[in-house]
Design a protein around this motif. Structure first.
Motif, mmCIF file in Angstrom:
data_model
loop_
_atom_site.group_PDB
_atom_site.id
_atom_site.type_symbol
_atom_site.label_atom_id
_atom_site.label_comp_id
_atom_site.label_asym_id
_atom_site.label_seq_id
_atom_site.Cartn_x
_atom_site.Cartn_y
_atom_site.Cartn_z
ATOM 1 N N LEU A 17 -9.203 -52.400 12.399
ATOM 2 C CA LEU A 17 -10.287 -52.513 13.369
ATOM 3 C C LEU A 17 -10.819 -53.943 13.421
ATOM 4 N N PRO A 18 -11.151 -54.412 14.626
ATOM 5 C CA PRO A 18 -11.740 -55.746 14.745
ATOM 6 C C PRO A 18 -13.224 -55.709 14.385
ATOM 7 N N LEU A 19 -13.784 -56.855 14.158
ATOM 8 C CA LEU A 19 -15.216 -56.961 13.863
ATOM 9 C C LEU A 19 -16.047 -56.286 14.955
ATOM 10 N N GLU A 20 -15.548 -56.430 16.193
ATOM 11 C CA GLU A 20 -16.261 -55.862 17.354
ATOM 12 C C GLU A 20 -16.562 -54.371 17.164
ATOM 13 N N ALA A 21 -15.662 -53.677 16.482
ATOM 14 C CA ALA A 21 -15.808 -52.224 16.320
ATOM 15 C C ALA A 21 -17.038 -51.864 15.510
ATOM 16 N N TYR A 22 -17.607 -52.832 14.831
ATOM 17 C CA TYR A 22 -18.772 -52.548 13.989
ATOM 18 C C TYR A 22 -20.072 -53.044 14.611
ATOM 19 N N LYS A 23 -19.955 -53.538 15.825
ATOM 20 C CA LYS A 23 -21.164 -53.992 16.503
ATOM 21 C C LYS A 23 -21.819 -52.839 17.249
ATOM 22 N N GLY A 24 -23.029 -53.080 17.687
ATOM 23 C CA GLY A 24 -23.752 -52.027 18.410
ATOM 24 C C GLY A 24 -24.408 -52.594 19.647
ATOM 25 N N GLY A 25 -25.480 -51.948 20.074
ATOM 26 C CA GLY A 25 -26.211 -52.406 21.253
ATOM 27 C C GLY A 25 -26.961 -53.694 20.953
ATOM 28 N N LYS A 26 -27.489 -54.272 22.001
ATOM 29 C CA LYS A 26 -28.227 -55.529 21.873
ATOM 30 C C LYS A 26 -29.567 -55.256 21.193
ATOM 31 N N SER A 27 -29.911 -56.115 20.255
ATOM 32 C CA SER A 27 -31.173 -55.936 19.539
ATOM 33 C C SER A 27 -32.358 -56.150 20.475
ATOM 34 N N THR A 28 -33.390 -55.355 20.289
ATOM 35 C CA THR A 28 -34.619 -55.540 21.066
ATOM 36 C C THR A 28 -35.736 -56.098 20.182
ATOM 37 N N LEU A 29 -35.363 -56.571 19.001
ATOM 38 C CA LEU A 29 -36.370 -57.125 18.093
ATOM 39 C C LEU A 29 -36.660 -58.574 18.486
ATOM 40 N N CYS A 30 -37.720 -59.145 17.875
ATOM 41 C CA CYS A 30 -38.112 -60.514 18.229
ATOM 42 C C CYS A 30 -37.026 -61.503 17.782
ATOM 43 N N LEU A 31 -36.934 -62.577 18.525
ATOM 44 C CA LEU A 31 -35.943 -63.601 18.203
ATOM 45 C C LEU A 31 -36.248 -64.157 16.810
ATOM 46 N N GLY A 32 -35.246 -64.151 15.952
ATOM 47 C CA GLY A 32 -35.439 -64.691 14.607
ATOM 48 C C GLY A 32 -35.871 -63.656 13.585
ATOM 49 N N CYS A 33 -35.991 -62.402 13.991
ATOM 50 C CA CYS A 33 -36.411 -61.324 13.075
ATOM 51 C C CYS A 33 -35.440 -61.227 11.905
ATOM 52 N N GLY A 34 -35.999 -61.079 10.704
ATOM 53 C CA GLY A 34 -35.167 -60.917 9.512
ATOM 54 C C GLY A 34 -34.254 -59.708 9.627
ATOM 55 N N HIS A 35 -34.733 -58.670 10.325
ATOM 56 C CA HIS A 35 -33.936 -57.443 10.454
ATOM 57 C C HIS A 35 -32.616 -57.719 11.182
ATOM 58 N N ASP A 36 -32.665 -58.636 12.165
ATOM 59 C CA ASP A 36 -31.422 -58.949 12.888
ATOM 60 C C ASP A 36 -30.412 -59.631 11.966
ATOM 61 N N ALA A 37 -30.923 -60.427 11.026
ATOM 62 C CA ALA A 37 -30.028 -61.055 10.059
ATOM 63 C C ALA A 37 -29.371 -59.980 9.191
#
Lengths: 347, 622
Positions: A17-37
């Protein structure tokens, strides 16, 4: 008719499986949020560890952190439960299907306040659950109140000072007999990813408390959960290395310096203590050091405690190997004779 | 011919000089003891003895929320016509509790009999009550050398005394004792000695027996029947329904359901080849967790349930509302007790109806089933799992303390012949056929409002979806779009209509005298006293009423028809606020003016006398 051969992805994991297979929807959190990291790290970890998306059950509660399962591994089932109730829902799901790999994503409000009881009881039972706490010390969705993990003396943006002791999810987990207790910093990708890989390979409740700055409500001076504070104060007490089960390369471990722990799937975790006397196999010593760190306002990270082998909840229940959810009716409904026997006993 | 039952002189404490004793097999025994004194076994021996002799009999345990020391009563009703509802008042008192003896004695019906510890010095009712003082304290010393056990063994002495006074068959007493204590040879031996002593002593002291009589009926109506409590019956239903995950938190009066179920599952659901369990019972940390686990397990595809009572339901509200909206199957047993708040935890009620019907915030609705007998506690438990998976929603089984914790006679339960209904679950093959993007979790493909679901971990990895309590569209995707949200909640209304049509239909019992102007509507444990009351009203007042027994909410069309066919419908229920009447009024507003209430809410099981009085007070004379 054979379907046309799909173009082979440039890079794929052990499942192809490519890395893409483990991605999801676009984050709706604030830009720079630790959770996105953390989400980005999870994507890489799941991919590199070759986790089957269909076996992964993404479990969460309510809060910014609990939204993130929508942002990774879109091919996995997910359950975004009520506030604080992720652990019991995950427990029920795991018991119904013990072949699932539950990944719990929770926050500090979810885990340390409204769901503290469930957190404690999941650990007591040793439910096989990789339990990630995205800990920013503040309530984001309700616009910036202190959470129960905020340190004594830390300040809100408004200047208000926190005057209550924090709930330390790591010392609490140690107290409750957890066999996998770690604290990470969302900005320290290398350590976080090694710890997450180990947590996913571990069987039992693995607590990973990740300090994850809230850029909007808790990233100012006076906060002890900000990026600056974390970068300036983080001190890893344990260096974590992870060797997946399919890698057979032998690396010599110099005696006395590091500890290698074999996990049930054959993966190995190497723990090198960076502080004299710190012992990742001794929960009491780890607990004592973390309590001292709290008094001295130190920010310690690492996989503090790792002792696998304690029976997991599904093992303690003595369940059949197959998922209860998929048992055929004849294995679920007792025989006619069984009912007759009960009826006779009641006459 | 069966003698007519005496039902008129129910007023206690009357001081008529000498009243005729009631006919054989037609009286109420009341044993007044102290909680924790071990009298339960003795009372069960009495009940079982009568049952085995073929006498129609029922027992009610009225006990305090206490481990030791507070008053407790056990009532045994003998009824030639087989009525099993409670009957107010008593005819034979066994007074073992100094604290309540005088009041219990005063409440004996005229013509009654009193057996009591001789130091109590009860009396003053002349010939009206036949008194049998017994030196229990002396007798128990004689038969029980261990002073620590005397408190328990003394109860068997009163069994012996009653065995003589009522001329109970010795071999049946002995058989009942063996049923109760067969597993404990030492206790059995000691208790047999106590019963024998009580009987011998009474035979010498009171050779003439008492004025109440028990006779073995010509026809043994109990032959082949079982005796079981409603909680055990429901537990059996769950076990044979194939429940996979049981999560619960102990609470009176539902605890014995969880415990009985654990026993049945261990015995009958352990894989013989491997010794491993095809079930999990989890004692949760609280009711929130119990509901959460049941929902997690139901989502993952196991048959799941929890069992609780009113306070637990309150705590489960948020999660069960989630399960309504996210459409997750699970079964919830509510063994109702008297509220509000902690209320009277060991007394019965039907008081959680309004709470459960719309449990949780927002526009939430839940189906309820109302078992009225132990046989139905069993069959509705079986049905509930089929319906929950078919409807993909929590299904509530609304039992109560009276049904759940008392012993009832019944025909043996039939083996479930119907195959399990596992609902609309897509398999790997289905998903392959549908192709990529062919599955939408909340799409109404069949027009019945019930969508298709997939189970996490389905081989092949297809069909994953996101389950959430936040606004979602037909694919389960998060949405705050008004239209996307509306489509789903309106579809849930269509599903509710399907549920209404498929839910268990009501039982209608016509008066037998053609259409009547008035009818009675009842459900659950109110039904037995209602059927008895209908006989009394017909035979003693010439009042004929049709009756309907509700078996489920939402209401089937036949409920509307029944209300429409009658000018007045008496809704009989065990709560203060006429909760079922309110639900009926909300669902069928045009018929609401026809509804009247007969209510009881004192924690005592409902009796026919109360139902009669409630109807007579409101119904114009025929």
């Amino acid at each position: 008719m054979t379907p046309p051969e799909p173009p082979r992805p440039q890079k794929s994991n052990r499942l192809g499986l490519p890395l893409e297979a483990y991605k999801g929807g676009k984050s709706t959190l604030c830009l720079g949020c630790g959770h996105d990291a953390i989400t980005a790290s999870l994507v890489r970890v799941l991919w590199e560890s070759g986790i089957e998306p269909g076996r992964l059950a993404k479990m969460s509660g309510i809060g910014c952190s609990s939204k993130t399962p929508a942002y990774f591994s879109a091919g996995s089932w997910a359950f975004n439960a009520c506030h604080g109730r992720m652990p019991p829902v995950a427990t029920g799901a795991l018991v119904a299907n013990r072949t699932l790999l539950p990944l719990g994503v929770s926050g500090d409000g979810d885990t340390a306040s409204i769901g503290l009881g469930h957190f404690a009881h999941a650990i007591r039972r040793n439910v096989p659950l990789c339990y990630v706490i995205e800990n920013n010390g503040v309530y984001g969705l309700t616009k910036g109140q202190f959470s129960a993990t905020a340190d004594m003396g830390s300040r809100l943006r408004t200047g208000e000072e926190n005057r209550a002791e924090p709930v330390d999810c790591c010392t609490l987990a140690l107290e409750l007999g957890c066999g996998f207790v770690a604290r990470c910093f969302a900005a320290d990708k290398r350590q976080l990813e090694a710890v997450l890989k180990a947590a996913l390979a571990y069987r039992g409740t693995a607590v990973v408390d990740v300090v994850s700055p809230c850029v909007t409500f808790n990233n100012h001076e006076g906060s002890t959960k900000s990026y600056d504070w974390g970068r300036e104060n983080e001190r890893a007490v344990v260096e974590v290395g992870f060797v997946p089960f399919w890698e057979t390369v032998e690396v010599e471990v110099p005696p006395g310096e590091a500890r290698e722990v074999l996990l049930p799937d054959g993966s190995r975790v190497r723990l090198r203590t960076l502080e004299e006397g710190f012992d990742t196999s001794d929960p009491v010593a780890a607990w004592k050091r973390l309590r001292e760190a709290r008094a001295q306002k130190e920010f310690l990270t690492g996989l503090f405690h790792l002792v696998p082998g304690k029976p997991t909840f599904d093992e303690a229940l003595g369940l059949v190997d197959e998922p209860l959810a998929f048992l055929p009716p004849e294995r679920l409904r007792p025989s006619r004779e069984a009912l007759s026997e009960v009826m006779r006993s009641l006459m | 011919m069966t003698p007519p039952e005496s039902r008129l002189a129910d007023a206690p404490g009357s001081t008529v000089p000498v009243s005729p004793p009631p006919p054989a097999n037609d009286f109420v025994i009341r044993v007044g003891t102290v909680n924790g004194s071990g009298s339960q076994t003795a009372n069960m021996v009495l009940l079982r003895t009568l049952f085995q002799m073929g006498v129609p009999v029922s027992g009610k345990n009225v006990f305090p929320s206490n481990i030791q020391g507070l008053p407790t009563w056990f009532e045994i009703r003998l009824s030639p016509r087989g009525y099993v509802a409670r009957r107010k008042g008593s005819d034979l008192l066994v007074a073992m509790n100094h604290e309540t003896a005088e009041k219990d004695f005063a409440e004996l019906r005229p013509g009654g009999v009193a057996v009591f510890e001789e130091s109590m010095r009860l009396g003053g009712r002349g010939e009206d009550v036949q008194c049998f003082p017994v030196p229990f304290a002396v007798l128990v010393q004689e038969c029980c050398p261990d002073p620590k056990l005397r408190r328990l063994v003394v109860n068997m002495v009163y069994v012996g005394v009653l065995a003589h006074l009522l001329d109970l068959e010795a071999q049946e007493v002995s058989r009942a004792l063996k049923t109760m204590l067969g597993g404990k040879p030492k206790a059995l031996a000691m208790n047999e000695v106590a019963v024998a002593l009580g009987r011998r002593w009474a035979a010498e002291k009171y050779p003439g027996r008492c004025r109440l009589r028990v006779e073995r009926p010509v026809q043994n109506v109990n032959a082949g029947k079982i005796l079981i409590d409603g909680n055990s019956a429901a537990a059996l239903g769950c076990c044979f329904a194939g429940v996979g995950v049981v999560s619960w938190y102990p609470i009176t009066p539902s605890t014995s359901l969880g415990e009985a179920l654990t026993g049945y599952l261990r015995k009958y659901r352990t894989d013989p080849a491997t010794g491993k369990a095809t079930f999990a019972v989890i004692q949760a940390e609280d009711e929130l967790a119990a509901a959460g686990m049941a929902i997690g397990a139901g989502w993952a595809g196991a048959r799941s349930m929890t069992t609780t009572s009113g306070p637990g339901i309150s705590l489960m509200g948020e999660l069960l509302g989630f399960a309504y909206y996210a459409e997750v199957p699970c079964v919830v047993f509510d063994i109702q007790r008297l509220g509000p708040s902690t209320g009277l935890p060991t007394r019965t009620a039907q008081g959680d109806l309004l709470q459960v019907a719309t449990l949780s915030h927002g526009d939430t609705r839940h189906p309820m089933l109302f078992p009225a007998s132990v046989a139905e506690a069993y069959s509705m438990a079986l049905d509930a799992f089929d319906l929950a998976e078919r409807w993909q929603t929590p299904v509530f089984v609304m039992s109560d303390l009276d049904l759940g914790m008392n012993l009832w006679g019944s025909e043996p339960f039939p083996y479930p012949e119907k195959p399990m209904e596992r609902g609309k679950v897509l398999t790997e093959a289905d998903l392959l056929r549908l192709g990529k993007g062919g599955f939408s979790r909340y799409l109404d493909r069949d027009g019945d409002g019930i969508p298709y679901r997939t189970l996490p971990g389905t081989p092949g990895g297809l069909g994953a979806y996101f389950t959430r309590g936040s606004g979602h569209d037909e694919s389960g995707r998060y949405t705050e779009d008004a239209e996307g949200y509306r489509v789903v909640v309106e579809r849930l209304l269509r599903k509710w209509e399907t549920i209404r049509c498929e839910a268990p239909t009501p039982e209608v019992v016509p008066s037998g005298r053609g259409a009547t102007r008035a009818g009675v509507l009842a459900f659950g444990t109110s039904w037995f006293p209602v059927t008895e009351a209908l006989d009394i009203l017909r035979e003693e007042r010439g009042m004929a009423l049709d009756a309907l027994r509700l078996r489920a909410f939402p209401f089937h069309d036949r409920v509307r028809e029944f209300l429409a066919d009658h000018d007045r419908v008496y809704v009989v229920e065990q709560n203060r606020d006429a909760q079922m009447r309110k639900i009926l009024s909300a669902e069928l507003p045009d018929l609401a003016p026809r509804l009247r209430s007969v209510l009881t809410f004192d924690g005592w099981p409902l009796d026919a006398g109360t139902v009669c009085a409630g109807i007579v007070a409101q119904e114009p004379a025929p």
